[in-house]
Design an enzyme around this catalytic site. Structure first.
Site, PDB file in Angstrom:
ATOM      1  N   ASP A  78       0.848  -1.195   0.000  1.00 23.44           N
ATOM      2  CA  ASP A  78       0.000   0.000   0.000  1.00 23.44           C
ATOM      3  C   ASP A  78       0.886   1.249   0.000  1.00 23.44           C
ATOM      4  O   ASP A  78       0.644   2.209   0.730  1.00 23.44           O
ATOM      5  CB  ASP A  78      -0.978   0.015   1.178  1.00 23.44           C
ATOM      6  CG  ASP A  78      -2.004   1.155   1.049  1.00 23.44           C
ATOM      7  OD1 ASP A  78      -2.226   1.631  -0.076  1.00 23.44           O
ATOM      8  OD2 ASP A  78      -2.568   1.566   2.085  1.00 23.44           O
ATOM      9  N   HIS A  86       3.176  10.795   0.549  1.00 22.94           N
ATOM     10  CA  HIS A  86       2.740  12.188   0.518  1.00 22.94           C
ATOM     11  C   HIS A  86       3.978  13.065   0.621  1.00 22.94           C
ATOM     12  O   HIS A  86       5.014  12.646   1.146  1.00 22.94           O
ATOM     13  CB  HIS A  86       1.788  12.489   1.673  1.00 22.94           C
ATOM     14  CG  HIS A  86       0.516  11.716   1.617  1.00 22.94           C
ATOM     15  ND1 HIS A  86      -0.568  12.106   0.857  1.00 22.94           N
ATOM     16  CD2 HIS A  86       0.152  10.552   2.219  1.00 22.94           C
ATOM     17  CE1 HIS A  86      -1.546  11.220   0.988  1.00 22.94           C
ATOM     18  NE2 HIS A  86      -1.132  10.267   1.807  1.00 22.94           N
TER      19      HIS A  86
END
Length: 460
Positions: free
Chosen positions: A321, A325
């Site tokens: 996953d 960011h």
């Protein structure tokens, strides 16, 4: 240490010369260990050569004492392109993958815009040209407009992703009826539908009850009950529609128990992530925003249950996953913990995190290959070319030296996230070379050569 040399002074039985020969190592497949040399021609494994058997090649790699693993296949990653390239893009994400021994990345569709139509999928394929360091398979999202499905099927994405909670309304299938109707649209197709298990009713109700914005409120909004209910509903709907599904990111004891009891109902597989096998909710106190993702981290008891499920063979796939960011986004102040952008990097550290589990004795090297190479390749329609070291398969090969150790460090991370939750961890092996379709693309932790990754599509 593996090193290249000139042509070997041997010839094989047929007098043929391989383009490349990797010799002196032990092959690790999901089935176990085998001492073989590998002959490579035209990007594929041409032969597995028994020790002492004569063979010749234009280039020889001496990997004596090392292990040869198939390149890893990460079945759950967010490369953030198009639209979110301040977080990551195809080049930076696949750079991280290459350094971590992930030679095939299966990219999720939740970018900007979400990959929901054949036109959007074709555009995304075109964006990768000459920009990816490893092979990439694209996953597409099931939208409420089911008329897009036939056109998407024609482009053979590696999966379709269906969401039951925590997404925009255009992609939300919040009821069993909605899920079942979506599954019917895939009747007669040989594809895979990924399900992120959740329960929108629980999310909505719990958020309304607790508006404190604390870590505890975030955890309560996505409890094990929501995960277990999402798993159960997906399995029942898949059994009814005879649909092949893959359950994303299981991480609770209740979810594991539900999966264990019901998994035989349908053609289904399940994944978890390295972070869920190592970290618990208590680690929010030290790593905070850097560990914030969905589903939330659980209790130590849940981590123990998940580890037992992994060791016992109940988990089919470990995927990252990978959801980076920009550092400024994670560091910014937010009114509520739930508002922090969810996700963390993982592509570059998948192999090392799994090797940590090998060091701990929870799994063995062939299990690592099963969980992170063979199973994801087979499940996502790439099993005839990826996921194992076998004649005819792509020569995606990792050279792993067990005589050396390696340490994970924030400073070495090339993802735009700029950190890893595994910073400072040491494992008792070192990745020294990575091959993609017979070409060495990483040597001693550095990229070498041009970008040679391709888009891979689901096998028919």
């Amino acid at each position: 240490m593996p090193a290249s040399s000139g042509a070997a002074d041997k010839s094989n039985e047929n007098g043929d010369m391989f383009e490349t020969l990797i010799r002196g190592a032990t092959i690790v497949n999901a089935e176990g260990f085998k001492r073989r040399d590998i002959g490579i021609t035209d990007g594929r494994i041409a032969a597995l050569v028994a020790p002492g058997e004569t063979a010749s090649a234009r280039t020889v790699f001496d990997a004596s004492g090392a292990y040869l693993l198939p390149g890893l296949v990460d079945a759950h990653a967010h490369l953030r392109e198009p639209g979110l390239t301040h977080k990551e893009d195809f080049s930076s994400g696949t750079h991280a993958a290459a350094l971590g021994g992930v030679t095939t990345v299966l990219d999720m569709p939740t970018d900007e815009p979400w990959t929901a139509t054949a036109e959007q999928l074709a555009d995304k394929m075109a964006m990768t040209e000459a920009r990816i360091h490893v092979d990439v398979g694209l996953q597409t999202v099931v939208s409420r407009d089911l008329s897009h499905i036939p056109g998407l099927l024609d482009l053979a994405p590696v999966s379709f992703e269906l969401f039951t909670a925590d997404v925009p309304d255009d992609f939300l299938f919040a009821t069993p009826d909605a899920v079942a109707e979506a599954f019917k649209a895939f009747a007669g197709s040989d594809t895979l539908i990924g399900i992120s298990p959740g329960d929108q009713s629980i999310l909505t109700s719990s958020t309304g009850r607790d508006r404190s914005g604390t870590i505890a409120a975030f955890q309560a909004s996505r409890p094990p009950l929501a995960e277990a209910n999402g798993i159960a509903r997906a399995l029942v709907a898949a059994a009814s529609a005879e649909t092949r599904i893959h359950v994303r990111q299981i991480n609770s004891e209740l979810g594991v128990e539900t999966w264990s009891r019901l998994r035989g109902m349908a053609n289904a597989s399940v994944e978890t992530t390295p972070q869920n096998l190592f970290f618990s909710a208590a680690d929010y106190e030290t790593q905070g925003a850097n560990l914030k993702a969905s589903p939330p981290l659980r209790s130590p008891h849940d981590v123990d249950a998940l580890r037992a499920a992994l060791s016992g063979g109940l988990i089919d796939i470990v995927a990252t996953d990978h959801a980076p960011h920009a550092p400024a986004e994670k560091a910014a102040p937010y009114a509520a913990f739930a508002d922090i952008p969810g996700g963390m990097p993982g592509l570059q550290t998948l192999l090392q995190a799994m090797l940590k589990l090998v060091d701990e004795g929870l799994i063995k090297l062939p299990d690592l290959v099963r969980l992170c190479a063979r199973n994801p390749a087979e499940r996502f329609g790439l099993g005839r070319r990826k996921g194992k070291i076998a004649t005819g398969h792509d020569a995606d090969i990792l050279i792993l030296d067990p005589r050396q150790s390696s340490t994970i460090a924030n400073a070495d991370q090339v993802s735009r996230a700029g950190y890893t939750p595994f910073d400072g961890w040491t494992v008792q092996a070192r990745l020294t070379s990575v091959f993609l379709r017979g070409r060495e693309i990483v040597r001693e932790g550095k990229l070498i050569g041009p970008k040679v990754g391709n888009i891979v599509t689901r096998e028919s």
